[in-house]
Motif scaffolding. Structure first.
Motif, mmCIF file in Angstrom:
data_model
loop_
_atom_site.group_PDB
_atom_site.id
_atom_site.type_symbol
_atom_site.label_atom_id
_atom_site.label_comp_id
_atom_site.label_asym_id
_atom_site.label_seq_id
_atom_site.Cartn_x
_atom_site.Cartn_y
_atom_site.Cartn_z
ATOM 1 N N ALA A 674 0.803 -1.217 0.000
ATOM 2 C CA ALA A 674 0.000 0.000 0.000
ATOM 3 C C ALA A 674 0.835 1.266 0.000
ATOM 4 O O ALA A 674 0.307 2.357 -0.288
ATOM 5 C CB ALA A 674 -0.921 0.002 1.222
ATOM 6 N N VAL A 675 2.117 1.182 0.302
ATOM 7 C CA VAL A 675 2.973 2.363 0.342
ATOM 8 C C VAL A 675 3.051 2.979 -1.056
ATOM 9 O O VAL A 675 3.232 2.263 -2.052
ATOM 10 C CB VAL A 675 4.371 2.016 0.879
ATOM 11 N N ASP A 676 2.906 4.279 -1.136
ATOM 12 C CA ASP A 676 2.915 5.083 -2.359
ATOM 13 C C ASP A 676 1.607 5.006 -3.139
ATOM 14 O O ASP A 676 1.504 5.588 -4.222
ATOM 15 C CB ASP A 676 4.077 4.706 -3.283
ATOM 16 N N LYS A 677 0.620 4.301 -2.609
ATOM 17 C CA LYS A 677 -0.692 4.303 -3.260
ATOM 18 C C LYS A 677 -1.380 5.644 -2.975
ATOM 19 O O LYS A 677 -1.031 6.352 -2.044
ATOM 20 C CB LYS A 677 -1.560 3.157 -2.739
ATOM 21 N N ILE A 678 -2.390 5.949 -3.788
ATOM 22 C CA ILE A 678 -3.086 7.230 -3.678
ATOM 23 C C ILE A 678 -4.513 6.994 -3.158
ATOM 24 O O ILE A 678 -5.240 6.144 -3.679
ATOM 25 C CB ILE A 678 -3.155 7.966 -5.022
ATOM 26 N N LEU A 679 -4.882 7.745 -2.123
ATOM 27 C CA LEU A 679 -6.259 7.765 -1.620
ATOM 28 C C LEU A 679 -6.900 9.076 -2.019
ATOM 29 O O LEU A 679 -6.244 10.126 -2.051
ATOM 30 C CB LEU A 679 -6.276 7.628 -0.094
ATOM 31 N N MET A 680 -8.185 9.011 -2.319
ATOM 32 C CA MET A 680 -8.922 10.204 -2.706
ATOM 33 C C MET A 680 -9.904 10.582 -1.589
ATOM 34 O O MET A 680 -10.704 9.763 -1.147
ATOM 35 C CB MET A 680 -9.706 9.966 -4.005
ATOM 36 N N ASN A 681 -9.799 11.817 -1.125
ATOM 37 C CA ASN A 681 -10.748 12.362 -0.152
ATOM 38 C C ASN A 681 -11.519 13.470 -0.874
ATOM 39 O O ASN A 681 -11.112 14.634 -0.869
ATOM 40 C CB ASN A 681 -10.011 12.907 1.066
ATOM 41 N N GLY A 682 -12.599 13.085 -1.527
ATOM 42 C CA GLY A 682 -13.269 14.005 -2.437
ATOM 43 C C GLY A 682 -12.395 14.177 -3.665
ATOM 44 O O GLY A 682 -12.098 13.209 -4.375
ATOM 45 N N LYS A 683 -11.945 15.381 -3.926
ATOM 46 C CA LYS A 683 -11.058 15.645 -5.058
ATOM 47 C C LYS A 683 -9.608 15.783 -4.636
ATOM 48 O O LYS A 683 -8.740 16.045 -5.468
ATOM 49 C CB LYS A 683 -11.506 16.932 -5.771
ATOM 50 N N THR A 684 -9.354 15.616 -3.338
ATOM 51 C CA THR A 684 -7.995 15.781 -2.825
ATOM 52 C C THR A 684 -7.263 14.448 -2.857
ATOM 53 O O THR A 684 -7.783 13.432 -2.361
ATOM 54 C CB THR A 684 -8.015 16.311 -1.379
ATOM 55 N N GLU A 685 -6.068 14.446 -3.468
ATOM 56 C CA GLU A 685 -5.235 13.242 -3.493
ATOM 57 C C GLU A 685 -4.337 13.214 -2.261
ATOM 58 O O GLU A 685 -3.751 14.230 -1.873
ATOM 59 C CB GLU A 685 -4.376 13.221 -4.757
ATOM 60 N N MET A 686 -4.238 12.016 -1.665
ATOM 61 C CA MET A 686 -3.377 11.843 -0.495
ATOM 62 C C MET A 686 -2.509 10.615 -0.725
ATOM 63 O O MET A 686 -3.031 9.530 -1.033
ATOM 64 C CB MET A 686 -4.215 11.673 0.778
ATOM 65 N N ARG A 687 -1.208 10.776 -0.595
ATOM 66 C CA ARG A 687 -0.298 9.660 -0.808
ATOM 67 C C ARG A 687 -0.091 8.890 0.503
ATOM 68 O O ARG A 687 0.161 9.482 1.550
ATOM 69 C CB ARG A 687 1.045 10.148 -1.344
ATOM 70 N N VAL A 688 -0.189 7.568 0.404
ATOM 71 C CA VAL A 688 0.086 6.700 1.559
ATOM 72 C C VAL A 688 1.595 6.553 1.668
ATOM 73 O O VAL A 688 2.232 5.939 0.802
ATOM 74 C CB VAL A 688 -0.589 5.325 1.409
ATOM 75 N N VAL A 689 2.171 7.129 2.715
ATOM 76 C CA VAL A 689 3.625 7.060 2.873
ATOM 77 C C VAL A 689 4.051 5.983 3.855
ATOM 78 O O VAL A 689 5.239 5.668 3.963
ATOM 79 C CB VAL A 689 4.189 8.424 3.332
ATOM 80 N N GLY A 690 3.077 5.415 4.577
ATOM 81 C CA GLY A 690 3.442 4.385 5.542
ATOM 82 C C GLY A 690 2.248 3.542 5.945
ATOM 83 O O GLY A 690 1.091 3.960 5.817
ATOM 84 N N VAL A 691 2.559 2.337 6.382
ATOM 85 C CA VAL A 691 1.532 1.413 6.897
ATOM 86 C C VAL A 691 1.980 0.956 8.285
ATOM 87 O O VAL A 691 3.140 0.580 8.478
ATOM 88 C CB VAL A 691 1.343 0.202 5.963
ATOM 89 N N VAL A 692 1.072 1.016 9.259
ATOM 90 C CA VAL A 692 1.402 0.631 10.632
ATOM 91 C C VAL A 692 0.556 -0.567 11.045
ATOM 92 O O VAL A 692 -0.458 -0.895 10.410
ATOM 93 C CB VAL A 692 1.166 1.794 11.614
ATOM 94 N N ASP A 693 0.986 -1.216 12.117
ATOM 95 C CA ASP A 693 0.206 -2.319 12.661
ATOM 96 C C ASP A 693 -1.149 -1.816 13.158
ATOM 97 O O ASP A 693 -1.308 -0.627 13.475
ATOM 98 C CB ASP A 693 0.951 -2.983 13.823
ATOM 99 N N ASP A 694 -2.108 -2.739 13.221
ATOM 100 C CA ASP A 694 -3.426 -2.378 13.752
ATOM 101 C C ASP A 694 -3.301 -2.051 15.243
ATOM 102 O O ASP A 694 -2.784 -2.861 16.024
ATOM 103 C CB ASP A 694 -4.411 -3.523 13.558
ATOM 104 N N VAL A 695 -3.774 -0.899 15.624
ATOM 105 C CA VAL A 695 -3.736 -0.454 17.021
ATOM 106 C C VAL A 695 -5.123 -0.643 17.636
ATOM 107 O O VAL A 695 -6.131 -0.220 17.054
ATOM 108 C CB VAL A 695 -3.315 1.028 17.118
#
Length: 896
Positions: A674-695
């Motif tokens: 998932a690192v470097d994948k892109i999430l969309m929040n409406g029209k805003t792009e957000m890059r996934v820079v990290g993945v953490v364990d489930d807290v």
């Protein structure tokens, strides 16, 4: 004058006869008057008639006299009865004084059992039986959506939804609520030297009126004080008023400095009202302030709702009314698309009584706890019965002599029953004192997240319960030895000269049966405690997703006010960077970072970003919990990041970045990185820079939901908690951290530097509390059972002294004698363990819902309990066996 018949005289030996006595008295006076008239010259017949005429209605006089005689006889019998009881009490005092060891052991056993019972009853009474400390509490209803895994945002309502529900419902007298997103130490009290943190809750203006609470001083909030732009006012909690303001009787009307603003105190809450105890267990709330609904219109779901039903309206009727209203509710009345959102997937309204909301989830645990102390009381009663049987056997000759001298069996039974009542009464008084001490200690355990804990007390109902169980124990377990003794052959007891002989032989079977029942009850308790302990250890082994040890947090104050959002973000970044660097320079600090929320505390969700190029049906995705954090927070919390952490360069002008947890990554990109994948929040792009364990964010036992982390220079935090990871004990750095923060901000209040471990401990404190209590009671039950085994085996050895002496004279070895005694011990123990294991298997089904990752038929637990009880039984039987092996044949033969 005629003499009364001879048979009448001897009939008095059978007991008084008031009717016959009155007839004799009347006959005497009639005959005396008749003889007097005859001496005056009257004819016998006329004299008799004249005497009866002068005497009046003989039958009425006879009835009155008979009634008076019966009352006098009743009083005499009652007086004789109480005189005999007083004599029995004096005799009991003398006999117990001659045997202080027996009295002390009996009273100690009963003190522990009754004290534990009364203490647990007080907790059960407060949480289950007693109404909430509000007027007509049965009318109060908790109004909330069905449970969902998206935190408080999915368990609350918006200001507009509250207004609409209040206006449209037909079942409630009124509806109120409070701000759910309230953190500890959210206010700073100034003006008295160093700023002092305080916790306040924003409540809707009618909050106290709906609950039926009247301030002890001053008044509640007025309608004007809940409007936009109103002057700030507050209600102080009673403990806070006493602690912080020395119970100043003139505090009402004075202004205090909260968060740098003057706030007028309009009242002081009553001592009986504890907001934290009812609505936020384990929290300490110092003051209430009015919630200005118009200031919260755009903040989304922030309100809890509580309603007071109209008289005669049932919960089911209110639920039907709510089901009709909920599709009409709007998240924001200005946005037509938000209307009906509360009736969507997993939506709606779920009504519960406020009492059920506050303490309903603990019902199973409380029933288990009450059952455990009930078993302890049974074991203690059986032990008392065993002790009384042994003592009655030793006093067999005494009772035989008393019977031979004319004492009835009822009198002997009463004597033994009074002895039992005296022991139970003294044990109950001492147990009540023990329970009072336990309750006082428990009520001040702020670390326990149990509702209504501060309101637990020994009240009249607890005293009544104490008297009831004391009398029941005395009758149920003290009467059996008395009946057993009184129904024995007293002549045989007179003939028997050997200690423990005669009546004792018949008692041995009964005492063995009692010991078996003790061991069985102890086995049931130990199995339940073992399962709970094993379950608790599994809870502690859960991977939380972070490392709570050697980390602590403190709430920090900051000012990021600026003309624009971008300038505010830049200012905020500068403040927190300086803070992290300043605190990070303290010797022993390994990392420092800031977050607005921490696990096991408050949380919120907003929106659900989706991968670029993918679509999902509306309402099919869960809402992730949102955390706004600074660089260094992940390391400070001990959260492993795959990819990279945020950096101070992730500002308002840089690329929008996020970190997500593994559960979100697995769902969106199964089998992919998932690192470097892109999430969309409406029209805003957000890059996934990290993945953490489930807290684990809400509780340790449930599975973690979706989580998303934003950098604090790209999203505004709801507050600030500074987390510090150290190589030292966090407590040793509390002063240094606070000093470093005040160098940057002199207005920083003296907030608590809380170890993260205490936050985790608080989350598991209810399970820990019940596990520890049940385990303690199980240990006490095992101790009492071991005493019972020791008593029976010791008594058996004493009774068989001559037999053992003869056997040893005929060549029996010491080992053989010890082996026989231990074999008898083992037989009793194994029989009790077998019975207890069967009932444990049945009982464990009822606690299955309370176990975490543990089977109610966990084989290792059962094996351990069997081994423990077997070893304890053998140890209990070893001392009598050792004493038996040391019996001298010559001494034994002279034992008579």
């Amino acid at each position: 004058m005629k003499e009364p018949p001879l048979w009448r005289r001897y009939s008095r030996l059978l007991g008084p006869d008031p009717a016959a006595d009155v007839k004799d008295e009347l006959r005497f006076h009639l005959e005396a008057k008749t003889e007097d008239l005859i001496r005056r010259g009257w004819e016998p017949h006329d004299a008799r008639r004249e005497a009866e005429r002068q005497f009046g209605d003989i039958r009425a006089v006879q009835q009155v006299g008979q009634h008076i005689g019966e009352k006098m006889e009743h009083r005499r019998r009652l007086s004789d009865y109480w005189t005999e009881c007083i004599q029995d009490l004096r005799y009991t005092r003398r006999t117990l004084a001659r045997d202080p060891g027996f009295a002390a052991i009996s009273i100690l056993i009963l003190t522990l059992a009754i004290g534990a019972n009364v203490a647990v009853f007080s907790v059960v009474n407060t949480l289950m039986l007693r109404p909430l400390p509000f007027a007509n509490a049965a009318q109060l209803v908790w109004i909330a959506p069905p449970p969902q895994k998206c935190g408080l945002s999915c368990a609350t309502y918006s200001s507009d939804a509250y207004d609409e529900f209040r206006a449209l419902n037909r079942s409630y007298q009124d509806v109120t609520g409070y701000m759910a997103f309230t953190g500890a130490d959210n206010y700073s009290l100034s003006g008295q030297g160093v700023p002092v943190p305080a916790t306040g809750v924003e409540v809707i203006g009618n909050f106290l009126e709906v609950l039926g609470v009247q301030p002890a001083m001053g008044r509640s909030f007025t309608l004007d004080e809940t409007r936009k732009g109103a002057r700030p006012v507050a209600l102080l909690s009673n403990p806070y008023w006493r602690r912080q303001f020395a119970a100043d009787p003139t505090i009402v009307g004075k202004a205090i400095d909260l968060n740098g603003k003057p706030v007028t105190v309009v009242g002081v809450l009553p001592a009986s009202f504890d907001f934290g105890a009812a609505f936020s267990p384990g929290s300490k709330v110092d003051l209430l302030v009015p919630l200005i609904l118009d200031d919260e219109r755009d903040w989304g779901n922030i309100l809890t709702m509580i309603g007071r039903l109209k008289p005669g309206v049932s919960l089911s009727q209110a639920q039907s009314d709510a089901d009709f209203v909920v599709p009409k509710l709007c998240w924001n009345v200005k946005n037509a698309r938000s209307c009906g959102s509360y009736a969507g997937k997993d939506g709606g309204i779920l009504l519960r009584t406020l009492k059920d909301y506050v303490s309903g989830r603990l019902r199973s645990s409380l029933i288990l706890l009450w059952s455990a102390v009930g078993a302890i009381l049974l074991i203690a009663g059986v032990n008392l019965s065993n002790l009384l049987l042994a003592r009655a056997s030793a006093r067999g000759r005494e009772f035989a002599v008393r019977g031979a001298l004319g004492a009835s069996r009822g009198r002997i039974i009463r004597q033994l029953l009074i002895e039992s009542l005296v022991l139970s009464g003294v044990g109950a008084m001492l147990g009540l004192g023990l329970a009072y001490g336990l309750i006082e200690w428990l009520a001040h355990q702020g670390s326990l997240a149990l509702p209504l804990l501060s309101t637990v007390r020994i009240d009249g109902r607890a005293v009544e319960w104490t008297v009831l169980i004391a009398v029941l124990v005395a009758i149920l377990f003290g009467l059996a030895p008395g009946i057993r003794m009184a129904t024995g052959n007293l002549q045989e007891a007179l003939k028997d000269s050997g200690p423990g002989a005669g009546l004792g032989r018949r008692h041995e079977t009964l005492r063995s049966a009692l010991v078996i029942s003790e061991v069985a009850l102890a086995c049931i308790l130990l199995v339940g405690a073992g399962l709970l302990l094993r379950s608790f250890l599994k809870v502690l082994d859960v991977n939380l997703g972070f490392q709570p040890d050697r980390a602590a947090s403190i709430k920090v104050e900051y000012d990021d006010n600026a003309p624009t959002g971008e300038e505010s973000a830049t200012k905020r970044g500068t403040i927190f960077r300086q803070m992290a660097e300043h605190v990070g320079a303290i010797p022993g600090v390994e990392a420092a970072g800031v977050a607005d929320y921490l696990p096991f505390g408050q949380n919120r969700a907003w929106g659900t970003p989706t991968p670029r190029g993918k679509t999902y049906p509306e309402g099919s995705l869960p809402s992730p919990l949102v955390y706004v954090i600074s660089p260094g927070f992940m390391r400070a919390m001990g959260i492993q990041v795959r990819g990279r952490d945020f950096s101070w360069s992730d500002g308002p002008k840089s690329e929008q970045v996020v970190i997500i947890n593994a559960a979100t990554a697995r769902f969106y990109w199964p089998g992919e990185d998932a690192v470097d994948k892109i999430l969309m929040n409406g029209k805003t792009e957000m890059r996934v820079v990290g993945v953490v364990d489930d807290v684990h964010e809400e509780n340790v036992e449930g599975s973690a939901g979706w989580q998303i982390y934003y950098p604090l220079m790209q999203q505004g935090p709801a507050g600030a908690q500074l987390v510090v990871r150290t190589s030292l004990d966090p407590a040793s750095l509390a002063g240094s951290v606070l000093h470093a923060l005040r160098e940057l901000n002199p207005k920083q209040p003296a907030a608590e530097f809380r170890p993260i471990r205490t936050i985790v401990n608080r989350a598991v404190s209810p399970r820990r509390f019940f596990m520890m209590l049940v385990t303690t009671f199980a240990g006490l039950g095992m101790l009492l059972a071991s005493l019972g085994i020791y008593g029976v085996i010791s008594y058996s050895v004493t009774r068989q002294t001559q037999e053992i002496g003869v056997r040893m004279a005929l060549g029996a070895s010491t080992g053989r004698v010890q082996g026989d005694v231990l074999l008898h011990t083992l037989r009793l123990a194994l029989f009790g363990i077998g019975v207890g294991t069967v009932f444990s298997v049945i009982a464990s089904r009822f606690i299955a819902s309370m176990l975490f990752d543990t089977s109610p038929w966990d084989i290792p637990t059962y094996i351990c309990i069997v081994l423990i009880l077997t070893v304890v039984a053998l140890v209990s039987g070893y001392l009598p066996a050792r004493r038996a092996s040391r019996i001298s044949p010559m001494t034994a033969l002279r034992y008579n």
